[in-house]
Motif scaffolding. Structure first.
Motif, short mmCIF file in Angstrom:
data_model
loop_
_atom_site.label_atom_id
_atom_site.label_comp_id
_atom_site.label_asym_id
_atom_site.label_seq_id
_atom_site.Cartn_x
_atom_site.Cartn_y
_atom_site.Cartn_z
N UNK A 41 0.96 -0.98 -0.01
CA UNK A 41 -0.35 0.35 0.14
C UNK A 41 0.50 1.20 0.16
N UNK A 42 2.15 1.04 0.43
CA UNK A 42 2.97 2.25 0.69
C UNK A 42 4.41 2.06 1.16
N UNK A 43 5.27 3.24 0.98
CA UNK A 43 6.30 2.72 1.39
C UNK A 43 7.02 2.24 2.36
N UNK A 44 6.29 2.78 3.59
CA UNK A 44 6.84 2.37 4.88
C UNK A 44 6.72 0.99 4.47
N UNK A 45 5.35 0.32 3.95
CA UNK A 45 4.69 -0.79 4.73
C UNK A 45 6.07 -1.78 3.77
N UNK A 46 6.07 -1.77 2.54
CA UNK A 46 7.26 -2.07 1.80
C UNK A 46 8.64 -1.83 1.81
N UNK A 47 9.05 -0.69 2.74
CA UNK A 47 10.14 -0.47 3.43
C UNK A 47 10.54 -1.87 4.71
N UNK A 48 9.69 -2.12 5.05
CA UNK A 48 9.37 -3.31 5.95
C UNK A 48 9.53 -4.29 5.74
N UNK A 49 8.32 -4.71 4.87
CA UNK A 49 8.85 -6.09 4.15
C UNK A 49 10.26 -6.14 3.58
N UNK A 50 10.67 -5.27 3.25
CA UNK A 50 11.84 -5.58 2.38
C UNK A 50 13.11 -5.61 4.08
N UNK A 51 13.01 -5.53 4.71
CA UNK A 51 13.79 -5.94 5.96
C UNK A 51 13.41 -6.42 6.99
N UNK A 52 12.01 -7.61 6.68
CA UNK A 52 11.69 -8.67 7.36
C UNK A 52 12.32 -9.83 6.39
N UNK A 53 12.48 -9.54 5.08
CA UNK A 53 12.93 -10.33 3.81
C UNK A 53 14.25 -10.66 3.61
N UNK A 54 14.96 -9.48 4.36
CA UNK A 54 16.05 -9.85 4.23
C UNK A 54 17.22 -10.11 5.21
N UNK A 55 16.37 -10.15 6.76
CA UNK A 55 16.94 -9.99 7.93
C UNK A 55 15.97 -11.24 8.73
N UNK A 56 14.75 -12.04 8.01
CA UNK A 56 14.59 -13.08 8.73
C UNK A 56 13.80 -13.77 7.73
N UNK A 57 14.33 -13.84 6.14
CA UNK A 57 13.23 -14.33 5.50
C UNK A 57 13.95 -16.45 5.64
N UNK A 58 12.63 -17.03 6.16
CA UNK A 58 13.30 -18.32 6.03
C UNK A 58 13.52 -18.88 7.50
N UNK A 59 13.02 -18.11 8.52
CA UNK A 59 12.98 -18.31 9.93
C UNK A 59 11.31 -18.26 10.15
N UNK A 60 11.46 -19.17 11.40
CA UNK A 60 9.62 -19.27 12.01
C UNK A 60 9.61 -17.96 12.02
N UNK A 61 7.93 -18.04 11.74
CA UNK A 61 7.39 -16.78 11.82
C UNK A 61 7.15 -15.66 13.17
N UNK A 62 7.33 -16.44 13.73
CA UNK A 62 7.34 -15.81 15.21
C UNK A 62 8.99 -15.02 15.02
N UNK A 63 9.83 -15.64 14.88
CA UNK A 63 11.57 -14.64 14.40
C UNK A 63 10.88 -13.70 13.20
N UNK A 64 10.63 -13.98 12.76
CA UNK A 64 9.83 -12.89 12.01
C UNK A 64 9.26 -11.81 11.88
N UNK A 65 8.53 -12.10 13.32
CA UNK A 65 7.66 -10.89 13.77
C UNK A 65 8.26 -10.10 14.05
N UNK A 66 8.80 -10.91 15.26
CA UNK A 66 9.57 -10.35 15.82
C UNK A 66 11.01 -8.98 15.02
#
Length: 205
Positions: free
Chosen positions: A85-110
């Motif tokens: 929807x917006x740039x902030x959501x995009x940045x947050x998703x990129x951060x989650x993707x590169x820092x925690x993809x493949x991690x348990x969902x709880x770890x990605x949420x953290x």
């Protein structure tokens, strides 16, 4: 989930509740006027059809993400859309993707919550994009620019879902209040309070 009754239905229900109650003398008489209580006047009353009222009450409440009560984090992720929807959501998703993809969902949420917590801490930039591009904070960021993402990957869709859940506070963070995290393989000498260990990351506040 909150059930919302339309005002028209509540008014109709109040009308039904009031019909059976007898009127008091104060309610039926006024100064200078004689009322024959033995033969009350017949006042035509318009009743809503009971079937219509039942039908109206039975209508499901309109649900929003904020109202949703998910039984598991997996269910919350599955309910999210993969659109940005917006740039902030995009940045947050990129951060989650590169820092925690493949991690348990709880770890990605953290991880997502750490990024969001920083925006309100007063110690870091006030935007998600600013937090991620702050110099020396995230190793996947090069030259102050966020890398591109292959948006066809399932891991990206999960990252977007986690970003939405974190932004809308749809699930409690397993690392409440955390502002820092590191990979298990490293052991920085931080003077922070450890709050959780999830997947391959350790979280601190």
């Amino acid at each position: 989930m909150k059930l919302r009754f339309p005002m028209a239905v509540l008014a109709a229900m109040s009308l039904f509740a009031g019909l059976g109650a007898p009127l008091s003398a104060e309610e039926t008489a006024s100064p200078g006027r004689v009322i024959n209580l033995s033969s009350p006047a017949k006042v035509p009353v318009q009743f809503a059809a009971p079937a219509e009222i039942v039908q109206e009450i039975a209508k499901p409440a309109v649900a929003t993400d904020a109202d949703a009560d998910f039984s598991t984090l997996d269910a919350a992720v599955a309910a999210q859309t993969a659109t940005i929807d917006d740039e902030e959501l995009n940045c947050l998703a990129i951060g989650v993707y590169y820092e925690s993809k493949g991690e348990p969902l709880a770890g990605q949420l953290a991880v997502a919550d750490v990024i969001l917590n920083r925006t309100t801490s007063g110690r870091f930039p006030a935007s998600v994009c600013g937090v991620l591009t702050q110099r020396g904070q995230f190793s996947f960021v090069k030259g102050g620019r966020l890398p591109d993402v292959d948006t066809s990957r399932p891991a990206w869709k999960t990252a977007v879902a986690i970003a939405r859940i974190a932004t809308q506070d749809l699930w409690d963070s397993p690392a409440e209040g955390a502002l820092f995290f590191h990979a298990r393989r490293v052991s920085p000498k931080w003077n922070h309070t450890r709050v959780a260990s999830l997947g391959n990351h350790v979280f601190y506040r």
